[in-house]
Design a protein around this motif. Structure first.
Motif, mmCIF file in Angstrom:
data_model
loop_
_atom_site.group_PDB
_atom_site.id
_atom_site.type_symbol
_atom_site.label_atom_id
_atom_site.label_comp_id
_atom_site.label_asym_id
_atom_site.label_seq_id
_atom_site.Cartn_x
_atom_site.Cartn_y
_atom_site.Cartn_z
ATOM 1 N N UNK A 385 0.431 9.455 12.437
ATOM 2 C CA UNK A 385 1.255 9.773 11.262
ATOM 3 C C UNK A 385 2.031 8.545 10.812
ATOM 4 N N UNK A 389 1.805 6.434 7.296
ATOM 5 C CA UNK A 389 2.991 6.228 6.446
ATOM 6 C C UNK A 389 3.194 4.744 6.202
ATOM 7 N N UNK A 392 0.504 3.298 3.890
ATOM 8 C CA UNK A 392 0.728 3.637 2.482
ATOM 9 C C UNK A 392 1.883 2.818 1.918
ATOM 10 N N UNK A 393 2.917 2.612 2.738
ATOM 11 C CA UNK A 393 4.055 1.823 2.270
ATOM 12 C C UNK A 393 3.600 0.401 1.965
ATOM 13 N N UNK A 396 1.603 0.467 -1.347
ATOM 14 C CA UNK A 396 2.432 0.544 -2.559
ATOM 15 C C UNK A 396 3.206 -0.762 -2.785
ATOM 16 N N UNK A 397 3.651 -1.344 -1.690
ATOM 17 C CA UNK A 397 4.446 -2.570 -1.817
ATOM 18 C C UNK A 397 3.625 -3.710 -2.407
ATOM 19 N N UNK A 399 1.630 -4.122 -4.604
ATOM 20 C CA UNK A 399 1.401 -4.246 -6.040
ATOM 21 C C UNK A 399 2.372 -5.238 -6.666
ATOM 22 N N UNK A 403 1.407 -8.347 -9.604
ATOM 23 C CA UNK A 403 1.851 -8.032 -10.968
ATOM 24 C C UNK A 403 2.756 -9.134 -11.496
ATOM 25 N N UNK A 542 -5.680 8.502 -11.776
ATOM 26 C CA UNK A 542 -5.344 9.285 -10.583
ATOM 27 C C UNK A 542 -6.436 10.314 -10.278
ATOM 28 N N UNK A 643 -2.885 -1.163 -10.638
ATOM 29 C CA UNK A 643 -1.984 -0.863 -9.532
ATOM 30 C C UNK A 643 -2.691 -0.050 -8.455
ATOM 31 N N UNK B 539 4.884 -0.912 -11.983
ATOM 32 C CA UNK B 539 4.945 -1.533 -10.658
ATOM 33 C C UNK B 539 6.250 -1.168 -9.956
ATOM 34 N N UNK B 542 5.828 1.906 -8.037
ATOM 35 C CA UNK B 542 5.061 1.753 -6.796
ATOM 36 C C UNK B 542 5.912 1.090 -5.712
ATOM 37 N N UNK B 543 6.597 0.020 -6.083
ATOM 38 C CA UNK B 543 7.368 -0.710 -5.077
ATOM 39 C C UNK B 543 8.556 0.140 -4.607
ATOM 40 N N UNK B 546 7.339 2.536 -2.151
ATOM 41 C CA UNK B 546 7.105 1.867 -0.876
ATOM 42 C C UNK B 546 8.407 1.707 -0.103
ATOM 43 N N UNK B 549 9.635 5.066 1.270
ATOM 44 C CA UNK B 549 8.848 5.530 2.411
ATOM 45 C C UNK B 549 9.162 4.701 3.648
ATOM 46 N N UNK B 550 9.230 3.384 3.441
ATOM 47 C CA UNK B 550 9.516 2.512 4.575
ATOM 48 C C UNK B 550 10.895 2.784 5.152
ATOM 49 N N UNK B 644 3.347 9.679 -9.909
ATOM 50 C CA UNK B 644 3.575 9.443 -8.487
ATOM 51 C C UNK B 644 4.422 10.562 -7.891
ATOM 52 N N UNK B 647 2.205 13.467 -7.302
ATOM 53 C CA UNK B 647 1.363 13.223 -6.125
ATOM 54 C C UNK B 647 2.166 13.472 -4.852
ATOM 55 N N UNK B 648 3.362 12.911 -4.810
ATOM 56 C CA UNK B 648 4.156 12.959 -3.581
ATOM 57 C C UNK B 648 4.650 14.381 -3.310
ATOM 58 N N UNK B 690 3.075 12.959 7.569
ATOM 59 C CA UNK B 690 2.893 11.972 6.505
ATOM 60 C C UNK B 690 3.509 12.496 5.198
ATOM 61 N N UNK B 693 8.021 12.292 4.188
ATOM 62 C CA UNK B 693 8.733 11.340 3.323
ATOM 63 C C UNK B 693 8.239 11.355 1.874
ATOM 64 N N UNK B 694 7.002 11.827 1.676
ATOM 65 C CA UNK B 694 6.488 11.963 0.308
ATOM 66 C C UNK B 694 7.319 12.986 -0.451
#
Lengths: 722, 722
Positions: A385, A389, A392-393, A396-397, A399, A403, A542, A643, B539, B542-543, B546, B549-550, B644, B647-648, B690, B693-694
């Motif tokens: 798990x 996580x 995925x982090x 996402x980071x 990107x 950019x 998506x 992205x 972006x 997305x960041x 991230x 989540x982190x 996003x 999705x989450x 997983x 945190x989403x």
């Protein structure tokens, strides 16, 4: 004047490239094919790959015929409507013919890439039994067959159609008529990449889940009935798929840049329109030299050898690029503006630097020397798990940096274009086009490095399955590991070039609309239908990703069931006394992958058409809301696509290498080495499996999707105009 | 004329709501608090939650003071510059004061929600020992305290500031001056939701990974040192966080709709500006009735009882909405246009229907009656990797339907606005504003249902930890399961309203820019800086995800280490002979969550400021490129954020319920029930972890981010104008 000779030179260099490719192919095919037990495996791979490709091409051909008929029908029925009539005489058959030729060339490019690679694998394996350098050269030269063919065919196609349609006399209309070439290439590439990507990962995930996890046998173990399908997958996904992908890039971007060149006709004349072709042709020459330069000492990291070749290619491509700038971007007599060519060259250099930056960023996020991959390995300590996580982090980071690079490159190249031409109309956009051309100049070499990956991967599999000595295995392992790196780098490069090229293609679309309607449109998100178009574009990315990922799951499920059945019905397989039925597995994955590729493919093709039609009639207020909403779908879809593809490619690569990091023996917990078969390793295997459809199916398919959106809107623009 | 009485009526209803909330709170607090062993646990939760909130508020207060000083400084220094001078006299202190009051109100709203909920949990648990209906009513009424307070305070704040700043005489400037209220609310909400979200999931993941996975003890087992922190988390994340989130929504959307009303002043006069407040106030009355209506038979599904209350609230809110339309949206004498009010009412109905559609779609994607969740459970058969792949595929897929709904709603509401006012300028946008108001009319009831979730979750935990009889546990389990559903629905509702409101807020921003500069700007993606702004906006999403989540991963790691330490140093804990140190765990999560919330929070606040400044000076060519690029960042960022967050939220909910589906005993493989402790269940637990945190950190924080982007750009618009 030099300009008149440009097309012959471009076509000549293209033909030369094909000759060199044929020579390389002959050279590779002449090499030794090793022992009989190796040939047996390689034959199985070859048969499987060819069977898949022929079935896949039959499906794609059917879809292409339908698409061609639709294009023809639409253009023919409306041939006297002002929009279409504006595009010049004979547009209806010219656009359709371009589409058909583009589709054919794409298919041929994919086929040739795979043809050589499924024959080079065994020869690379055989060469590895004596010399690392020899193996490296065979794999790279086989890759170069694909790289040179792809780029040469795109030049022959675009240049040939331009010449054949009389572009030298009718520069205004012909570039609009050959947009079909780019769309044909995208159309085939989408299905090729989807089908190949689904195949390769369904086989891989299926083989791993039953083989490694349930039966506890290692990767590439000959007892696994899905192992041949897995090796076939590397060829159909990475070779044929990526070949079609990059063919599409070069084709679409050539056409797009030529359309932008029209706007600068008063300044550069025909030179501005033909510049993209010449710059690319010089890149081909540079690649040929680069490929022949590569050789590697037995004790050297093969990656260093490949990098030397890349450096030589880049330097020569830069020189060729500069020559093209100074030869072609010359103001015509009576040009209203003064041209500062150093800024145009600077835009090209920005493109090259962008390519380097993308390659570097990709390495940072996917190699286990650096923090991101290590953080995933760390997180594996507390189970699957946290591994997921953390992966995925990281995805996402990662990107953020690309950019920022692409934003800076776009702004800088735009500024260069304006500075070069004193702010003449279209000059900023032409600057971004030149940067894109710079980035794509060494494209053939990059593609050669990419195809190198599946060849060495296959060579390793053949050595492993035929149980050759450990020393040979070590050599192919070294090559395989380099192949993994080059595959990751190519993806970084492909997404970077797609991002930079996206703006070029948007602009070409808007220029096309302007040429047809006589007035420029913006893409104003404050209008409700335009905003909705953008929202739908991002959503398309998506949903498409979801379908691609699910397709792998569905196809893998079929493989799992089949492998379990074979293990159950034939106990001799696990005992090693009887051979599994490889062919049946190959067959089953083929059917599954082809079935699964249709839904996402059609979604991608039909969504922009639906939106364009809908808002053409439903849009509030006046103006070209159909064309504008589709442009928003295209632009916001591209942003989301860049992205998501970055997340998928780099996230998948990072998971893969987090597993490899633990396997390498360098990963320690409280000072103690934790390696294979440990709990963190098991957690990392879960992450790797999740990453597989990300990095090899959805991510690469998104590259193609982005460009397909551009080319389909280019072809259908007249449809969306009131 | 009726209009003059609107503000007194709105403020009166708001005060009445606060009185009713106080009455409900008194009613809840008067209930029985059960047995001493239950109180012991509930006291620990209360102390932990209060300690967290007081520390969190100290950090947020500090950040708010800095932000307030920055706003004051900027507006004061530039008070004579044309842009600011255009916004009316005293703008510098009015914007700042609005910000401070908005921030304060948001903090108070969050605090009150949590104050009641951490006291209602024990009372709900105690009531469950005798009557399901009684427990349900206590939990819902406690939730209503929060719901009523949040909405009433936003009306008091916006209406009060409008009145106090003299908006009735100066309708042009005052709405622009109170944008600070929305930003203050967003600012606090962002950190509240981030901090609370990180806290709740760090505690949850930490407790699960060491407790369930390593030590093999069940959820909510009193031997787990992190169990109290986990229960505290439900309160600080779901109650305080969501309270601040919805407070922000209602505040920002009130202000935005009022700004759009200015454009229609020639038609509706003050009525169009005050309409949003009255519609919302009538929604408050409807909620009060709805809450009191809810009662449930002992043998009934409690969800049915809650749904009846929702239905009553919706119907009454609709009637109130219609009354507001017919009372306020009356053409003033000399109005240049004819008004067809039925279309305005229709726009409101579209909003209500959109809310229903979102709730239904959320249910489809997150309940295990339906295909998506079942497909995840199916995929769990082949292990955690396929569970994750399938969950991500569901997450990406589930963006499709909501986007189609929101697109249709936007287009239809826009059309209604135009049809109602014969296409007068600003009428289409006002239609979307009215739809948003319709959607938000029953907001207080929704929030009550949402707060119901953590209260019943806590009640279940208290019953479990204090080892009450199985029959009681069954009752709280039923309520808890309903609470999970309402929590998921609220998230669907929150993202739907954020999506619909986004367009309203964009338009308010552009109207504001137009009022300051005197000319309308578009947001034209074909301009390079505008496209880059859009790219950076997506972006950012997305960041930010991230980082969120982190943050959970980092904070959870600290919990894991602490729990392991306690188990190791005190063997009596696992034996059940000595109590773990709950307080230390609570303390550690608090420190960790607060440290981790700062980076994503600052990124969200600073990114639009940086882009606005950069392009103001760096933008190519003329025009308001700073303002336009920021608008693109806002709009494309919102598109990416909506996707996003969907999705989450839905992905996380689906994973959660796939696990519950397997636990329910309804999941079968080849006809045999496969339940807890099976391999598929273990795989599903990985997916659930997983998803945590989403759905509880990144997703809800993205709702706030979307609105923060709008409010921050509203406040800083003058900054970005040349």
């Amino acid at each position: 004047m030099f300009v008149e000779n440009v097309l012959p030179i471009v076509l000549g260099i293209s033909v030369l490239s094909l000759v060199v490719a044929a020579f390389l192919a002959k050279h590779v095919l002449a090499a030794d094919t090793g022992k009989p037990e190796m040939r047996e495996i390689s034959d199985a791979i070859r048969e499987g790959a060819e069977a898949f490709l022929s079935r896949q091409y039959r499906t794609i051909a059917l879809l292409s015929v339908v698409a061609a008929a639709a294009i023809f029908g639409f253009y023919f029925v409306n041939r006297d409507v002002k929009n279409i009539a504006e595009m010049g005489a004979g547009t209806f058959w010219r656009v359709t013919l371009s589409f058909v030729i583009g589709a054919l060339c794409s298919a041929v490019a994919g086929y040739i890439g795979m043809f050589v690679s499924i024959r080079a694998n065994i020869r690379t394996a055989a060469a590895a039994m004596t010399s690392l350098n020899r193996a490296l050269q065979i794999a790279l030269r086989a890759g170069a067959v694909s790289g040179l063919t792809v780029v040469a065919m795109s030049l022959l196609g675009v240049g040939g159609l331009f010449y054949f349609f009389g572009g030298l006399n009718d520069y205004r209309h012909v570039p609009l008529q050959i947009v079909g070439f780019g769309f044909g290439a995208s159309f085939v590439a989408l299905f090729a990449q989807l089908g190949g990507g689904i195949y390769t990962k369904a086989a891989d995930v299926g083989a791993d889940l039953v083989g490694k996890v349930e039966a506890g046998i290692p990767e590439d173990d000959p007892r696994n009935p899905a192992v041949v399908a897995d090796l076939v997958g590397d060829n159909v996904g990475d070779c044929a798929g990526r070949g079609a992908d990059l063919f599409e890039s070069t084709a679409a971007e050539n056409v797009g840049a030529m359309i932008l060149g029209i706007a600068l006709f008063p300044v550069f004349g025909m030179g501005g329109i033909l510049f993209p072709l010449l710059a690319r042709a010089f890149g081909l020459l540079a690649t040929m030299v680069g490929v022949f330069v590569v050789r590697c000492r037995e004790d050297e990291d093969p990656m260093d050898a490949l990098n030397r070749g890349y450096l030589v290619t880049t330097i020569l491509a830069m020189l060729g690029f500069a020559a093209a700038v100074y030869l072609l971007l010359v103001p015509v007599a009576g040009s209203p503006v003064v041209v500062h060519r150093r800024y145009l060259l600077l835009a090209g250099i920005i493109g090259i630097l962008t390519a380097y930056a993308f390659v570097w960023i990709t390495q940072y996020y996917t190699e286990y020397k650096y923090r991101p991959v290590r953080s995933i390995a760390e997180a594996s300590r507390t189970g699957p798990a946290t591994n997921i996580i953390s992966g995925l982090a990281v995805g996402f980071e990662c990107t953020g940096a690309p950019v920022i690079v692409i934003s800076a490159a776009l702004m800088a190249a735009y500024w260069c274009g304006k500075a070069a031409l004193g702010g003449a109309p279209g000059s900023g956009l032409y600057g971004t086009a030149i940067a894109t051309m710079g980035m794509l100049a060494p494209c053939a070499y990059i593609l050669a490095m990419d195809t190198f990956g599946p060849i060495t991967d296959n060579a390793g599999g053949i050595i492993e399955m035929s149980k050759q000595p450990e020393a040979v295995r070590q050599k192919t392992d070294r090559l395989d590991s380099v192949g993994n790196t080059t595959k990751a780098l190519t993806k970084g490069y492909a997404i970077g070039s797609a991002a930079l090229a996206a703006f070029l293609l948007f602009s070409a679309y808007l220029d096309e609309v302007a040429k047809i309607t006589g007035s420029h449109i913006g893409v104003d998100l404050t209008k409700v239908p335009v905003f909705v178009g953008g929202l739908l574009g991002a959503t398309l990315v998506f949903v498409f990703s979801s379908l691609a990922i699910k397709a792998v799951g569905n196809a893998a499920q079929v493989v799992i069931t089949e492998v379990r059945r074979q293990f159950k019905e034939n106990a001799g397989i696990m005992a090693g006394t009887s051979k599994p039925d490889y062919a049946r597995c190959v067959d089953i994955v083929t059917v599954g992958a082809l079935r699964e590729m249709v839904a996402p493919g059609l979604l991608a093709v039909l969504a922009p058409v639906a939106v364009g039609f809908l808002f053409k009639y439903l849009g509030h207020g006046a103006g070209q809301l159909g064309a504008e909403s589709v442009a928003a779908l295209l632009m916001v879809g591209t942003i989301a696509g860049i992205l998501m593809a970055t997340v998928m490619n780099n996230g998948g690569g990072a998971w893969d290498n987090a597993k490899k990091y633990i396997e390498s023996g360098e990963f320690k917990v409280d000072g103690v080495v934790v390696g294979k078969k440990s709990e963190p390793h098991k957690a990392a295997v879960v992450g790797d499996t999740v990453g597989d459809p990300f990095k090899d199916t959805a991510g690469p398919s998104l590259h193609v999707l982005i460009k397909l959106l551009s080319t389909i809107t280019l072809v259908l623009a007249p449809l969306f105009i009131r």
